[in-house]
Motif scaffolding. Structure first.
Motif, PDB file in Angstrom:
ATOM      1  N   LYS A  81      28.411  46.120  38.863  1.00  0.00           N
ATOM      2  CA  LYS A  81      27.495  47.019  39.559  1.00  0.00           C
ATOM      3  C   LYS A  81      27.166  46.447  40.933  1.00  0.00           C
ATOM      4  N   ASN A  82      26.638  47.283  41.781  1.00  0.00           N
ATOM      5  CA  ASN A  82      26.218  46.870  43.118  1.00  0.00           C
ATOM      6  C   ASN A  82      24.751  46.441  43.079  1.00  0.00           C
ATOM      7  N   THR A  83      24.457  45.447  42.266  1.00  0.00           N
ATOM      8  CA  THR A  83      23.096  44.930  42.127  1.00  0.00           C
ATOM      9  C   THR A  83      23.141  43.406  42.151  1.00  0.00           C
ATOM     10  N   PRO A  84      22.009  42.778  42.450  1.00  0.00           N
ATOM     11  CA  PRO A  84      22.006  41.310  42.491  1.00  0.00           C
ATOM     12  C   PRO A  84      22.184  40.660  41.124  1.00  0.00           C
ATOM     13  N   ASP A  85      21.988  41.392  40.051  1.00  0.00           N
ATOM     14  CA  ASP A  85      22.082  40.806  38.706  1.00  0.00           C
ATOM     15  C   ASP A  85      23.259  41.391  37.927  1.00  0.00           C
ATOM     16  N   THR A  86      24.362  41.556  38.602  1.00  0.00           N
ATOM     17  CA  THR A  86      25.505  42.231  37.999  1.00  0.00           C
ATOM     18  C   THR A  86      26.188  41.391  36.924  1.00  0.00           C
ATOM     19  N   ASP A  87      26.821  42.080  35.994  1.00  0.00           N
ATOM     20  CA  ASP A  87      27.795  41.461  35.104  1.00  0.00           C
ATOM     21  C   ASP A  87      29.135  41.560  35.823  1.00  0.00           C
ATOM     22  N   TYR A  88      30.164  40.984  35.251  1.00  0.00           N
ATOM     23  CA  TYR A  88      31.462  40.930  35.902  1.00  0.00           C
ATOM     24  C   TYR A  88      32.538  41.393  34.942  1.00  0.00           C
ATOM     25  N   TYR A  89      33.693  41.746  35.494  1.00  0.00           N
ATOM     26  CA  TYR A  89      34.852  42.040  34.657  1.00  0.00           C
ATOM     27  C   TYR A  89      36.094  41.534  35.349  1.00  0.00           C
ATOM     28  N   GLY A  90      37.121  41.377  34.586  1.00  0.00           N
ATOM     29  CA  GLY A  90      38.408  40.959  35.118  1.00  0.00           C
ATOM     30  C   GLY A  90      39.501  41.516  34.241  1.00  0.00           C
ATOM     31  N   GLY A  91      40.649  41.745  34.836  1.00  0.00           N
ATOM     32  CA  GLY A  91      41.729  42.279  34.041  1.00  0.00           C
ATOM     33  C   GLY A  91      43.080  42.138  34.711  1.00  0.00           C
ATOM     34  N   VAL A  92      44.101  42.302  33.899  1.00  0.00           N
ATOM     35  CA  VAL A  92      45.482  42.322  34.355  1.00  0.00           C
ATOM     36  C   VAL A  92      46.061  43.646  33.894  1.00  0.00           C
ATOM     37  N   SER A  93      46.617  44.379  34.843  1.00  0.00           N
ATOM     38  CA  SER A  93      47.224  45.661  34.499  1.00  0.00           C
ATOM     39  C   SER A  93      48.626  45.744  35.086  1.00  0.00           C
ATOM     40  N   VAL A  94      49.407  46.650  34.527  1.00  0.00           N
ATOM     41  CA  VAL A  94      50.739  46.921  35.044  1.00  0.00           C
ATOM     42  C   VAL A  94      50.598  48.113  35.982  1.00  0.00           C
ATOM     43  N   LEU A  95      50.956  47.914  37.246  1.00  0.00           N
ATOM     44  CA  LEU A  95      50.813  48.943  38.263  1.00  0.00           C
ATOM     45  C   LEU A  95      51.540  50.221  37.864  1.00  0.00           C
ATOM     46  N   LEU A  96      50.891  51.317  38.055  1.00  0.00           N
ATOM     47  CA  LEU A  96      51.391  52.671  37.816  1.00  0.00           C
ATOM     48  C   LEU A  96      51.548  53.030  36.344  1.00  0.00           C
ATOM     49  N   SER A  97      51.304  52.112  35.440  1.00  0.00           N
ATOM     50  CA  SER A  97      51.430  52.452  34.022  1.00  0.00           C
ATOM     51  C   SER A  97      50.095  52.926  33.454  1.00  0.00           C
ATOM     52  N   GLY A  98      49.016  52.529  34.113  1.00  0.00           N
ATOM     53  CA  GLY A  98      47.699  52.907  33.616  1.00  0.00           C
ATOM     54  C   GLY A  98      47.251  52.105  32.412  1.00  0.00           C
ATOM     55  N   ARG A  99      47.932  51.023  32.102  1.00  0.00           N
ATOM     56  CA  ARG A  99      47.523  50.237  30.930  1.00  0.00           C
ATOM     57  C   ARG A  99      47.076  48.852  31.346  1.00  0.00           C
ATOM     58  N   TRP A 100      46.023  48.400  30.705  1.00  0.00           N
ATOM     59  CA  TRP A 100      45.518  47.040  30.904  1.00  0.00           C
ATOM     60  C   TRP A 100      46.157  46.142  29.866  1.00  0.00           C
ATOM     61  N   LEU A 101      46.732  45.037  30.286  1.00  0.00           N
ATOM     62  CA  LEU A 101      47.231  44.042  29.344  1.00  0.00           C
ATOM     63  C   LEU A 101      46.067  43.262  28.760  1.00  0.00           C
ATOM     64  N   VAL A 102      45.065  43.016  29.595  1.00  0.00           N
ATOM     65  CA  VAL A 102      43.826  42.402  29.151  1.00  0.00           C
ATOM     66  C   VAL A 102      42.727  42.892  30.080  1.00  0.00           C
ATOM     67  N   TYR A 103      41.559  43.149  29.518  1.00  0.00           N
ATOM     68  CA  TYR A 103      40.381  43.562  30.278  1.00  0.00           C
ATOM     69  C   TYR A 103      39.185  42.945  29.579  1.00  0.00           C
ATOM     70  N   LYS A 104      38.391  42.175  30.317  1.00  0.00           N
ATOM     71  CA  LYS A 104      37.269  41.482  29.687  1.00  0.00           C
ATOM     72  C   LYS A 104      36.018  41.605  30.542  1.00  0.00           C
ATOM     73  N   ASP A 105      34.878  41.608  29.876  1.00  0.00           N
ATOM     74  CA  ASP A 105      33.578  41.574  30.529  1.00  0.00           C
ATOM     75  C   ASP A 105      33.037  40.151  30.478  1.00  0.00           C
ATOM     76  N   TYR A 106      32.280  39.765  31.510  1.00  0.00           N
ATOM     77  CA  TYR A 106      31.714  38.423  31.624  1.00  0.00           C
ATOM     78  C   TYR A 106      30.259  38.530  32.060  1.00  0.00           C
ATOM     79  N   SER A 107      29.436  37.599  31.610  1.00  0.00           N
ATOM     80  CA  SER A 107      28.040  37.596  32.025  1.00  0.00           C
ATOM     81  C   SER A 107      27.795  36.664  33.208  1.00  0.00           C
ATOM     82  N   THR A 108      28.728  35.747  33.503  1.00  0.00           N
ATOM     83  CA  THR A 108      28.573  34.850  34.650  1.00  0.00           C
ATOM     84  C   THR A 108      29.878  34.757  35.434  1.00  0.00           C
ATOM     85  N   LYS A 109      29.746  34.421  36.717  1.00  0.00           N
ATOM     86  CA  LYS A 109      30.929  34.193  37.540  1.00  0.00           C
ATOM     87  C   LYS A 109      31.698  32.974  37.045  1.00  0.00           C
TER      88      LYS A 109
END
Length: 132
Positions: A81-109
């Protein structure tokens, strides 16, 4: 050296290696896992949207996701989110396939960056690049 000087130097060193701060910054991304011929592209948070700042690993001179043996593999990290107390996410996807190989949420950088440098996100990216 006086003990206060030593403590001061220790604190400066700790600050430099910690990932304190609410939103991801361009400087944060420059210290992450960066394979050869790639760079981290930083997009700051937009005050007119709900999206947080993000970094994407791109090919040098091309500004697209790196191409492996068979796939174009996108590694993206962002503030949720665009807030000072945001959570984070990260992921790896295959371009143009629309599928995430991995997608995870994180509470800290720190958790997110650890996963990019040595954890599941890095492993998923490397696997994607080496798949035939």
């Amino acid at each position: 050296m006086k003990k206060y000087e030593l403590l001061f130097l220790f604190c400066i060193g700790f600050i430099n290696v910690s990932y304190a701060g609410p939103q991801i910054t361009g400087g944060d991304c420059q210290h992450l896992y960066t394979p050869s011929d790639t760079f981290w592209y930083f997009t700051p948070e937009n005050p007119y949207t709900a999206a947080g700042a993000q970094c994407a690993l791109l090919k040098e001179y091309d500004v697209s996701c790196p191409v492996g043996k068979h796939n174009s593999c996108c590694l993206i990290i962002a503030g949720d989110k665009n807030t000072p107390d945001t959570d984070y996410y990260g992921g790896v996807s295959v371009l143009l396939s629309g599928r995430w190989l991995v997608y995870k949420d994180y509470s800290t950088k720190a958790e997110l960056f650890r996963d990019v440098n040595k954890g599941e996100l890095r492993k998923a990216y490397e696997k994607c690049m080496n798949e035939s």
